[in-house]
Design a protein around this motif. Structure first.
Motif, PDB file in Angstrom:
ATOM      1  N   ASP A  78       0.818  -1.221   0.000  1.00 13.85           N
ATOM      2  CA  ASP A  78       0.000   0.000   0.000  1.00 13.85           C
ATOM      3  C   ASP A  78       0.846   1.262   0.000  1.00 13.85           C
ATOM      4  O   ASP A  78       0.374   2.334  -0.396  1.00 13.85           O
ATOM      5  CB  ASP A  78      -0.936   0.003   1.216  1.00 13.85           C
ATOM      6  CG  ASP A  78      -2.021  -1.068   1.115  1.00 13.85           C
ATOM      7  OD1 ASP A  78      -2.281  -1.527  -0.015  1.00 13.85           O
ATOM      8  OD2 ASP A  78      -2.580  -1.447   2.156  1.00 13.85           O
ATOM      9  N   LYS A  81       4.036   3.073  -4.829  1.00 17.67           N
ATOM     10  CA  LYS A  81       3.325   3.645  -5.967  1.00 17.67           C
ATOM     11  C   LYS A  81       3.551   2.752  -7.188  1.00 17.67           C
ATOM     12  O   LYS A  81       4.487   1.936  -7.198  1.00 17.67           O
ATOM     13  CB  LYS A  81       3.846   5.062  -6.247  1.00 17.67           C
ATOM     14  CG  LYS A  81       3.631   6.037  -5.099  1.00 17.67           C
ATOM     15  CD  LYS A  81       4.233   7.386  -5.430  1.00 17.67           C
ATOM     16  CE  LYS A  81       4.059   8.359  -4.264  1.00 17.67           C
ATOM     17  NZ  LYS A  81       4.685   9.676  -4.554  1.00 17.67           N
ATOM     18  N   PRO A  82       2.709   2.842  -8.197  1.00 18.71           N
ATOM     19  CA  PRO A  82       2.952   2.054  -9.412  1.00 18.71           C
ATOM     20  C   PRO A  82       4.375   2.246  -9.934  1.00 18.71           C
ATOM     21  O   PRO A  82       4.857   3.379 -10.036  1.00 18.71           O
ATOM     22  CB  PRO A  82       1.916   2.597 -10.390  1.00 18.71           C
ATOM     23  CG  PRO A  82       0.784   3.029  -9.514  1.00 18.71           C
ATOM     24  CD  PRO A  82       1.438   3.608  -8.282  1.00 18.71           C
ATOM     25  N   ARG A  96       5.125  -3.098  -8.010  1.00 16.49           N
ATOM     26  CA  ARG A  96       3.689  -2.826  -8.112  1.00 16.49           C
ATOM     27  C   ARG A  96       3.390  -2.255  -9.497  1.00 16.49           C
ATOM     28  O   ARG A  96       3.935  -1.216  -9.879  1.00 16.49           O
ATOM     29  CB  ARG A  96       3.251  -1.846  -7.026  1.00 16.49           C
ATOM     30  CG  ARG A  96       1.763  -1.525  -7.092  1.00 16.49           C
ATOM     31  CD  ARG A  96       1.280  -0.723  -5.907  1.00 16.49           C
ATOM     32  NE  ARG A  96      -0.179  -0.520  -5.998  1.00 16.49           N
ATOM     33  CZ  ARG A  96      -0.923  -0.028  -5.021  1.00 16.49           C
ATOM     34  NH1 ARG A  96      -0.361   0.331  -3.867  1.00 16.49           N
ATOM     35  NH2 ARG A  96      -2.226   0.104  -5.193  1.00 16.49           N
ATOM     36  N   ASP A  98       0.376  -1.166 -10.947  1.00 18.59           N
ATOM     37  CA  ASP A  98      -0.654  -0.143 -11.141  1.00 18.59           C
ATOM     38  C   ASP A  98      -1.349   0.137  -9.812  1.00 18.59           C
ATOM     39  O   ASP A  98      -0.862  -0.246  -8.747  1.00 18.59           O
ATOM     40  CB  ASP A  98      -1.666  -0.588 -12.201  1.00 18.59           C
ATOM     41  CG  ASP A  98      -2.193  -1.998 -11.942  1.00 18.59           C
ATOM     42  OD1 ASP A  98      -2.425  -2.335 -10.760  1.00 18.59           O
ATOM     43  OD2 ASP A  98      -2.369  -2.771 -12.912  1.00 18.59           O
ATOM     44  N   GLU A  99      -2.516   0.768  -9.853  1.00 16.51           N
ATOM     45  CA  GLU A  99      -3.242   1.149  -8.639  1.00 16.51           C
ATOM     46  C   GLU A  99      -4.123   0.024  -8.094  1.00 16.51           C
ATOM     47  O   GLU A  99      -4.755   0.177  -7.053  1.00 16.51           O
ATOM     48  CB  GLU A  99      -4.114   2.381  -8.919  1.00 16.51           C
ATOM     49  CG  GLU A  99      -3.337   3.644  -9.248  1.00 16.51           C
ATOM     50  CD  GLU A  99      -2.661   4.255  -8.031  1.00 16.51           C
ATOM     51  OE1 GLU A  99      -2.876   3.751  -6.901  1.00 16.51           O
ATOM     52  OE2 GLU A  99      -1.912   5.232  -8.193  1.00 16.51           O
ATOM     53  N   SER A 100      -4.213  -1.100  -8.784  1.00 15.43           N
ATOM     54  CA  SER A 100      -5.097  -2.178  -8.346  1.00 15.43           C
ATOM     55  C   SER A 100      -4.589  -2.801  -7.049  1.00 15.43           C
ATOM     56  O   SER A 100      -3.409  -2.697  -6.689  1.00 15.43           O
ATOM     57  CB  SER A 100      -5.207  -3.244  -9.431  1.00 15.43           C
ATOM     58  OG  SER A 100      -3.936  -3.820  -9.693  1.00 15.43           O
TER      59      SER A 100
END
Length: 293
Positions: A78, A81-82, A96, A98-100
């Motif tokens: 969490d 960031k992407p 990570r 993307d925002e998913s």
């Protein structure tokens, strides 16, 4: 043993165990690369390890006795960031995309942790060097050893970062005894009632025992209803016609228990909560007994 071999082997009085060298047999983003056990042989004739799927390329690459950290609680996801990295203990730093939300079944780019391996005839130790990311860092030592009919997996995790480590760990246990399909020949026993709120139709649950009515055509999943957080937990899977079985003994506070499987594999899963303050250490071990009745 050759330093370049892809399969590491240990043996004892009754067991022979094969362990994949990290990054060879499995190099995905879900499971721990260390102690990835691809073969267990009892008394020279009984086998226990199965693939997650019989269809090449399907699934997430699980096989035999392989564990996972952070299926529900990925460390630092969490906060990333992407395009930024986060921790997956035993695997590496994952990116990570993307925002998913994090989903354990998705495939993430992996930057693997440096791993040192120390081999003996009856045990192998994996020393996973810590890599700091967003003030998280974990030094893990995992040892797989054999003693008579027991295989023991020992974990030592030290938080060498500046933030609290809070996640979970379990071993998936992809089991098929002598490659026998999932059917009424098997019985899975717990030390409490296995009756659940939702029971797949292919299963029969009576008291503390789970059996199968027919060979499942799809995945099945059940959470035994009588479970309560407990130490000294045990489950036992037996192939009744042959009398060959395996049990897992968990001498640690068990957080959760579940059973997943398919037509060729049965996977009892025992979870432990991992909570380590900076500078502190948490250790536990999983004991597997392979036997014949």
């Amino acid at each position: 043993m050759s330093d370049n071999s892809q399969v590491l082997k240990i043996s004892g009085e009754r067991l022979e165990v094969e362990i994949a060298r990290p990054g060879t047999f499995y190099s995905g983003s879900r499971f721990d690369w260390t102690g990835f056990i691809t073969g267990v042989l009892l008394d020279g004739k009984h086998t226990f390890c199965a693939p997650e799927s019989l269809i090449p390329g399907e699934g997430s690459g699980g096989f035999g006795f392989c564990n996972e950290f952070g299926i529900h609680t990925p460390i630092g996801y969490d906060e990333a960031k992407p395009g930024e990295k986060f921790h997956k203990i035993g695997t590496g730093l994952l990116t990570r995309p993307d925002e998913s939300d994090y989903f354990f079944f998705d495939k993430y780019e992996v930057t693997p942790f440096p791993i040192k391996i120390d081999c003996a005839s009856d045990q192998i130790t994996f020393d996973v060097e810590p890599v700091e990311c967003k003030s998280y860092a974990v030094h893990m030592t995992k040892t797989v050893c054999v003693n008579k009919n027991r295989m023991i997996i020992k974990y030592i995790l030290k938080n060498v970062g500046f933030k609290t480590i809070h996640t979970e760990e379990y071993c998936h246990n992809f089991i098929s005894i002598d490659n026998n399909p999932t059917c009424s020949d098997y019985v899975l026993k717990f030390p409490y009632s296995a009756e659940a709120e939702e029971t797949p139709q292919v299963l029969t649950v009576k008291g503390n025992e789970i059996t199968w009515n027919t060979q499942p055509q799809n995945d099945f999943y059940i959470v035994p209803g009588g479970f309560k957080p407990v130490e000294n937990h045990t489950w036992e899977l037996v192939h009744k016609p042959s009398g060959v079985g395996v049990r897992e003994i968990s001498n640690f506070p068990v957080q959760k228990v579940a059973v997943w499987g398919k037509g060729h594999v049965i996977s009892p899963e025992v979870f432990i909560e991992v909570h380590i303050e900076p500078g502190q250490t948490q250790s536990w071990e999983r004991i597997y007994e392979f036997f014949t009745i």
